[in-house]
Design a protein around this motif. Sequence first.
Motif, PDB file in Angstrom:
ATOM      1  N   PRO A 212      -1.093   8.480  -5.380  1.00  0.00           N
ATOM      2  CA  PRO A 212      -1.382   9.017  -4.043  1.00  0.00           C
ATOM      3  C   PRO A 212      -2.941   9.368  -3.686  1.00  0.00           C
ATOM      4  CG  PRO A 212      -0.093  10.607  -5.244  1.00  0.00           C
ATOM      5  CD  PRO A 212      -0.322   9.533  -6.014  1.00  0.00           C
TER       6      PRO A 212
ATOM      7  N   SER B  83     -10.510   5.667  -5.749  1.00  0.00           N
ATOM      8  CA  SER B  83      -9.855   6.836  -6.069  1.00  0.00           C
ATOM      9  C   SER B  83     -10.769   7.804  -6.804  1.00  0.00           C
ATOM     10  CB  SER B  83      -8.725   6.183  -7.241  1.00  0.00           C
ATOM     11  OG  SER B  83      -8.228   7.521  -7.992  1.00  0.00           O
TER      12      SER B  83
ATOM     13  N   GLN C   5       0.663   4.233  -2.804  1.00  0.00           N
ATOM     14  CA  GLN C   5       0.528   5.654  -2.329  1.00  0.00           C
ATOM     15  C   GLN C   5       1.655   6.347  -3.239  1.00  0.00           C
ATOM     16  OE1 GLN C   5      -1.971   7.083  -0.534  1.00  0.00           O
ATOM     17  NE2 GLN C   5      -2.989   4.911  -1.143  1.00  0.00           N
TER      18      GLN C   5
ATOM     19  N   ASP D 267       0.832  -1.177   0.019  1.00  0.00           N
ATOM     20  CA  ASP D 267      -0.048   0.077   0.034  1.00  0.00           C
ATOM     21  C   ASP D 267       0.899   1.355  -0.037  1.00  0.00           C
ATOM     22  OD1 ASP D 267      -2.832   1.466   0.375  1.00  0.00           O
ATOM     23  OD2 ASP D 267      -1.796   2.167   2.272  1.00  0.00           O
ATOM     24  N   LYS D 268       1.831   1.310   0.763  1.00  0.00           N
ATOM     25  CA  LYS D 268       2.936   2.585   0.693  1.00  0.00           C
ATOM     26  C   LYS D 268       3.520   2.761  -0.681  1.00  0.00           C
ATOM     27  CE  LYS D 268       4.171   2.050   5.587  1.00  0.00           C
ATOM     28  NZ  LYS D 268       4.971   1.631   6.796  1.00  0.00           N
TER      29      LYS D 268
ATOM     30  N   THR E  41      -5.354   7.287  -4.229  1.00  0.00           N
ATOM     31  CA  THR E  41      -6.006   6.068  -3.970  1.00  0.00           C
ATOM     32  C   THR E  41      -5.863   5.524  -2.557  1.00  0.00           C
ATOM     33  OG1 THR E  41      -3.812   4.840  -4.190  1.00  0.00           O
ATOM     34  CG2 THR E  41      -5.258   5.139  -6.327  1.00  0.00           C
ATOM     35  N   ARG E  42      -6.814   4.573  -2.153  1.00  0.00           N
ATOM     36  CA  ARG E  42      -6.725   3.891  -0.939  1.00  0.00           C
ATOM     37  C   ARG E  42      -7.127   2.423  -1.144  1.00  0.00           C
ATOM     38  NH1 ARG E  42     -10.662   5.944   3.674  1.00  0.00           N
ATOM     39  NH2 ARG E  42      -8.774   7.252   4.099  1.00  0.00           N
TER      40      ARG E  42
END
Length: 158
Positions: free
Chosen positions: A75, A101, A71, A67-68, A77-78
């Motif tokens: 950037p 997103s 990101q 996930d990092k 997105t989740r």
Amino acid sequence: MSENKRFEVTDHPISIEDVIQKVKRRECGAITTFIGTVREFTHGKRTLRLEYQAYKDMAEKMLAQIDKEVQEKWPDTRSAITHQTGTLEISDAAVVIAVSSPHRKSAYEANEYIIERIKEIVPIWKKEHWDDGSAWIGDQLENTPYPEGKPPKGASND
């Protein structure tokens, strides 16, 4: 919501809706999902079931690491990722990835990136049970540790 809840390895069936709920936001215009399911035929062999094992704590840390990476690339997105361990039957969901997103393109791209990185770095092992036998399948890098520090009997990197 705790960050760890978005990245989970579980021995329970996955609720696709629960994974989606972890990424819903008012500013998102797109949510993509990837659902990896158990298929009946792989390379001409009939699959009866799959068995997954994981180094749970490390796997969840690696999912958060992915996930990092996401990101940094996308950037806005989740993501949320849940992978099931144990014995799975045909059509069961083995992994569910949801990405939200504001725009669909980054959600699609991030989702694809995530599944490929899971296969590369997350310590989860799959044993395929076919109608003519079974074998551990190595999707991970060769230096990924196996459960209990040694390859399961019959482990293969095919």
